[in-house]
Motif scaffolding. Structure first.
Motif, PDB file in Angstrom:
ATOM      1  N   PRO A  66      68.167  -5.551  18.195  1.00 40.47           N
ATOM      2  CA  PRO A  66      68.639  -4.391  18.944  1.00 40.47           C
ATOM      3  C   PRO A  66      68.687  -4.686  20.447  1.00 40.47           C
ATOM      4  N   GLU A 103      73.540  -3.233  15.578  1.00 41.28           N
ATOM      5  CA  GLU A 103      72.201  -3.728  15.904  1.00 41.28           C
ATOM      6  C   GLU A 103      71.211  -3.269  14.840  1.00 41.28           C
ATOM      7  N   GLY A 104      70.273  -4.155  14.508  1.00 45.61           N
ATOM      8  CA  GLY A 104      69.285  -3.843  13.483  1.00 45.61           C
ATOM      9  C   GLY A 104      69.800  -4.093  12.077  1.00 45.61           C
ATOM     10  N   HIS A 146      61.879  -3.548  10.727  1.00 43.06           N
ATOM     11  CA  HIS A 146      62.944  -3.622  11.720  1.00 43.06           C
ATOM     12  C   HIS A 146      63.398  -2.225  12.101  1.00 43.06           C
ATOM     13  N   VAL A 147      63.911  -2.096  13.310  1.00 44.18           N
ATOM     14  CA  VAL A 147      64.423  -0.820  13.796  1.00 44.18           C
ATOM     15  C   VAL A 147      65.743  -0.540  13.116  1.00 44.18           C
ATOM     16  N   LYS A 148      65.854   0.594  12.456  1.00 44.52           N
ATOM     17  CA  LYS A 148      67.116   0.954  11.821  1.00 44.52           C
ATOM     18  C   LYS A 148      68.014   1.585  12.870  1.00 44.52           C
TER      19      LYS A 148
END
Length: 154
Positions: A66, A103-104, A146-148
């Motif tokens: 991200p 991203e992500g 992980h950042v969704k």
């Protein structure tokens, strides 16, 4: 040795040499189209004790970091970082990215290794299901969160 047996042995050895030559030529022809799969950690640290060579064609899979996506405003050039459980690897791509790229998100890119941490991609594939990832990558990323991406429309 009996002349009949000698003739059979010569025929058998000739056929074995021809088959061996044909198989060798096929394997040699395929070496240009074989792309080995790596994760970012394997590119930096090596896979089975061997690091990929600069200029080698390969496939890399990982999560887009991200905040790392950088787009050139005048061309279709995009640069982004990939990560699995270790160090980041930078990917350069020129072209239209898949609609699911963000991203992500997990992606798989096919390209050439420019230096120890940079890949010049010719193709970028975004996974279509957030639960699926290549088995090699899934094994490496067990337990990593992980950042969704945000749902912009919701």
């Amino acid at each position: 040795m009996n002349p009949r047996r000698k003739k059979r042995l010569t025929l058998f050895l000739s056929i074995a040499v021809l088959i061996g030559g044909a198989v060798s030529l096929m394997l040699y022809a395929l070496t240009d189209s074989i792309d080995l799969f790596y994760t970012p950690s394997e590119i930096i640290e090596g896979k089975d004790g061997r690091k990929p060579q600069v200029g080698q064609r390969l496939r890399i899979g990982g999560m887009v970091v991200p905040g790392s996506v950088s787009r050139d405003s005048e061309t279709l050039a995009v640069t982004f970082d990939l990560i699995d459980v270790g160090p980041k690897v930078s990917v350069q791509y020129t072209g239209i990215l898949p609609d699911l790229f963000r991203e992500g998100q997990g992606i798989v890119a096919t390209g050439t290794l420019l230096d120890s941490r940079t890949i010049k991609a010719q193709e970028v594939l975004a996974k279509h299901d957030e639960e699926y990832m290549p088995p090699e990558l899934a094994e490496k990323m067990k337990g990593i969160k992980h950042v969704k991406p945000d749902n912009a429309g919701n």
